[in-house]
Scaffold this motif. Structure first.
Motif: not given
Length: 741
Positions: A196-200, A210-215, A221-229, A282-284
């Motif tokens: 998640f640091y790599w993503i945001t 805030q950054i993740f919700n905007n992305l 973002v790659n949804f598969v990678f986000v789900t894996l993280c 808020p992330l999940f």
């Protein structure tokens, strides 16, 4: 108010001087430190009480103003990378800090007497204070890196406390098992944090959300990678909160002292996983797949933990599997998006389970006066029964905790569990059926624990160590029946007792277990009241000392009244929802939790009926054994296997074996993982020695062999050397010629 928040950083650090001073004192002034050991217990309680008062003050301000405060300062700054440390005070932090401090204070006061005889008394309080510091640091953390640091400190403290009696091989294995199991989840947590640091590009919760919700909203973002993280982050919570399939460490953690079990199961280690999921909600919540996974793991854990508790004989292991099941309810609520219900059940369960564990510790303490220090005997419910008249305060407190966990109104857990059960119908009918069925199982196994421990006249295995088979007896209590006459029906039973010259029976061997002078009577607790309670050594169980009963009585008050914290008495909003308003608004949920009392009463009748049915079944299966069974063969059969042999249906036998053998999960891990890893290690070792090292070793050996052969050919004549030289050259030239035709 702003000034009060500025000093909130002392919350995690205030208990820290105790372990530091204890360690320094043992290093520099060991004799004086040990002679003043009661002072350290007093300081531990005092400092944690200050933290509790400070946390309550912050909570009152939050309820009145619905405010959130965060303070950070830079720690590492390098080009584009910046790592900040700080603290975050919001409703979740204040709730957890109050739970940790209130339960922690009760456990510390209880431990002063419970551990007074132990040579590791100072070490125990040093570990406990550092445990509280680590957990308070975890809940006040403002970023993921800070959480991970305190997360590992909590794991280290649990390792030290579970293995507190490390000279016992079972305890040493238990702490290692907890450590290794949690390393699996912790490694996943670390990978998820880095992902998640790599993503945001941020570790801070506020920026991260805030950054993740905007992305997500911009589909960047790659949804598969986000789900894996997200799954990797959740893996840390699975291990820490003993969720399936990383739950195997929890029952073995009962090898530590009982106060540790109370603290771990009520407000610290297992609560850390629930806290992490709630903090990252808020992330999940914007990742549907991870929410479904959380609810799925929760419902599996709910049912799995309840089934494993059905046939346990160790009172602490039974309560441990109960904790696992109740944590599953909390995880289920979080997966369903019922943020308020999950935290409500976290609060009510913490106090009820602390009451039950401290009550079990009082029972174990009483049993140790009979059988000596032997965990297999003093914690085995099969050796208990008929304790009601001997430990009435402990019995009544344990009964209240049992009824609360069963979901009987108006006790604490009824209000929170009923809320989760009702929310489950809106989420999934299948999940709802499983959750409601497990509520009945909870009532069954908790009432079974209560009946086996306190009710009836007896429930004892008398053991003959002469090599003959064990003889279970049910007509006389382990401590006998004063003034009773021996009837003809009981003659068979009485003749099996080895009577001594003093007329006392030998219950477990040919030697009478006489109690030595109790060290607890020689060293008074720091808050002891003289002549309170029974302090005489006896072959009969007796009530615990006042400093063990005081925390139990306080926890009874919490069990009776803390549930009213979340009841919406009016149609506007309840106290708990008002308290959680900032967090609920962050999740974009409705904080107005109005109630329809007709629907509430209808659902309550249904849930109480299911709990009552479970209690009735437990009473039917176990109560007759204590009072009305006269057939000795039937009694012996029931003592040996419980209801398994009486109800010999194969399905019931399978359920009993499944529960008693922990669902075969430990056997599966031992067979396929432990043995598999060993086989893999053996193969790797073989490959490394025979293949990797074998190739260069083989080349060297062949060179040595050829050199030896050539050495034997040489005769010392120059003409022979010239002949062989030109022969080899000719051969190579011919080969080269034919290859180039």
């Amino acid at each position: 108010m702003e000034q009060t928040y500025q000093y909130a950083w002392i919350i995690p650090f205030l208990p820290l001087p105790v372990p530091m001073l204890i360690g320094l004192g043992l290093l520099l002034f060991p004799t004086a430190t040990k002679s003043l050991r009661r002072m350290w217990a007093f300081q531990s309680v005092l400092l944690l009480s200050i933290v509790m008062i400070f946390s309550m003050n912050l909570s009152i301000q939050q309820i009145n103003s619905s405010s959130v405060y965060q303070y950070v300062w830079s720690w590492i700054i390098n080009n584009d990378f910046s790592l900040e440390f700080g603290y975050l005070i919001d409703p979740l932090t204040s709730i957890m800090s109050i739970l940790i401090t209130t339960v922690g204070i009760m456990v510390l006061i209880y431990s002063d007497n419970y551990m007074s005889h132990d040579h590791g008394y100072l070490r125990f309080f040093a570990y406990m204070s550092f445990f509280s510091t680590s957990m308070l640091g975890l809940v006040t953390s403002s970023n993921l890196i800070q959480i991970y640091i305190f997360w590992e400190l909590v794991g280290m403290c649990s390792y030290l406390l579970i293995g507190f009696w490390f000279t016992r091989p079972v305890a040493a294995k238990a702490c290692q098992k907890a450590f290794v199991t949690n390393r699996v989840g912790d490694f996943g947590l670390l990978l998820g944090i880095l992902g998640f640091y790599w993503i945001t590009g941020s570790f801070e919760f506020r920026d991260l959300f805030q950054i993740f919700n905007n992305l997500i909203s911009n589909n960047e973002v790659n949804f598969v990678f986000v789900t894996l993280c997200a799954v990797l982050l959740f893996a840390g919570a699975i291990a820490k909160s003993a969720q399936f399939p990383l739950h195997v460490w929890l029952p073995d953690a009962m090898e530590g002292p009982t106060p540790i079990s109370a603290l771990i199961h009520a407000a610290t280690m297992v609560a850390a996983g629930i806290f992490l999921v709630a903090r990252l909600m808020p992330l999940f919540i914007v990742i549907p797949h991870i929410m479904n996974l959380i609810s799925l793991i929760g419902i599996i854990t709910v049912f799995f933990g309840a089934t494993l508790a059905l046939a346990q004989k160790d009172i602490k292991r039974g309560l441990a599997y109960s904790t696992m099941s109740q944590l599953g309810y909390m995880m289920l609520a979080l997966g369903m998006g019922s943020y308020r219900s999950a935290l409500f059940h976290l609060i009510t369960h913490a106090y009820s389970k602390a009451l039950l564990f401290l009550g079990s510790g009082s029972v174990i303490h009483s049993m140790e006066t009979l059988v000596g220090y032997c965990p297999k005997k003093s914690q085995n419910m099969v050796l208990m029964g008929g304790l009601t008249k001997h430990v009435p305060i402990t019995k009544n407190s344990f009964l209240l905790g049992t009824l609360s966990l069963c979901g009987i109104p108006p006790l604490a857990c009824f209000w929170s569990k009923d809320e989760i059960l009702n929310d489950s119908w809106l989420y999934s009918p299948i999940f709802a059926i499983i959750a409601w069925s497990t509520a009945g199982l909870t009532a069954f196994y908790m009432w079974r624990i209560y009946l086996l421990t306190f009710e009836g006249h007896l429930n004892v295995h008398f053991q003959n160590y002469s090599g003959k088979r064990n003889t279970p007896l049910y007509s006389i209590s382990i401590w006998g029946k004063e003034g009773s006459k021996i009837s003809n029906k009981n003659f068979r039973l009485v003749t099996l007792l080895k009577m001594k010259k003093n007329g006392r029976p030998s219950f477990f061997s040919n030697k009478v277990y006489k109690m030595d002078e109790n060290v607890r009577n020689l060293i008074q607790p720091f808050l002891s009241i003289p002549n309170f309670g029974n302090t005489k050594t006896s072959l009969y169980p007796y009530e615990s000392d006042n400093m063990m009963l005081f925390p139990i009585l306080i926890l009874i008050l919490f069990t009776l009244f803390v549930g009213f914290l979340g009841i919406p008495f009016n149609q506007d909003v309840d106290i708990l929802s008002k308290w959680l308003t900032p967090s609920i608004n962050l999740l974009h949920q409705n904080s107005n939790n109005s109630i329809d009392w007709y629907e509430f009463c209808k659902d309550a009748v249904f849930s109480v009926s299911i709990a009552s049915f479970g209690i009735f079944i437990a009473f039917f299966l176990y109560k007759p054994v204590y009072s009305s069974f006269q057939n000795l063969d039937l009694i012996n059969l029931f003592v040996k296997t419980g209801p398994k042999r009486i109800f010999s249906d194969k399905i019931k036998n399978a359920i009993y074996d499944w529960s008693y053998n922990r669902g075969y999960i430990d056997a599966f891990y031992g067979t396929f993982l432990t043995v598999g890893v060993r086989k893999l290690a053996e193969f790797t070792h073989f490959f490394d020695r025979r293949i990797i090292d074998g190739i260069p070793n083989g080349v060297g050996f062949m060179s040595f062999f050829v050199a030896e052969v050539i050495k034997s050919v040489g005769g010392g004549r120059i003409s022979s050397y010239v002949f062989f030289y030109f022969s080899y050259v000719s051969i190579f030239l011919l080969i080269y010629y034919f290859l180039n035709l």
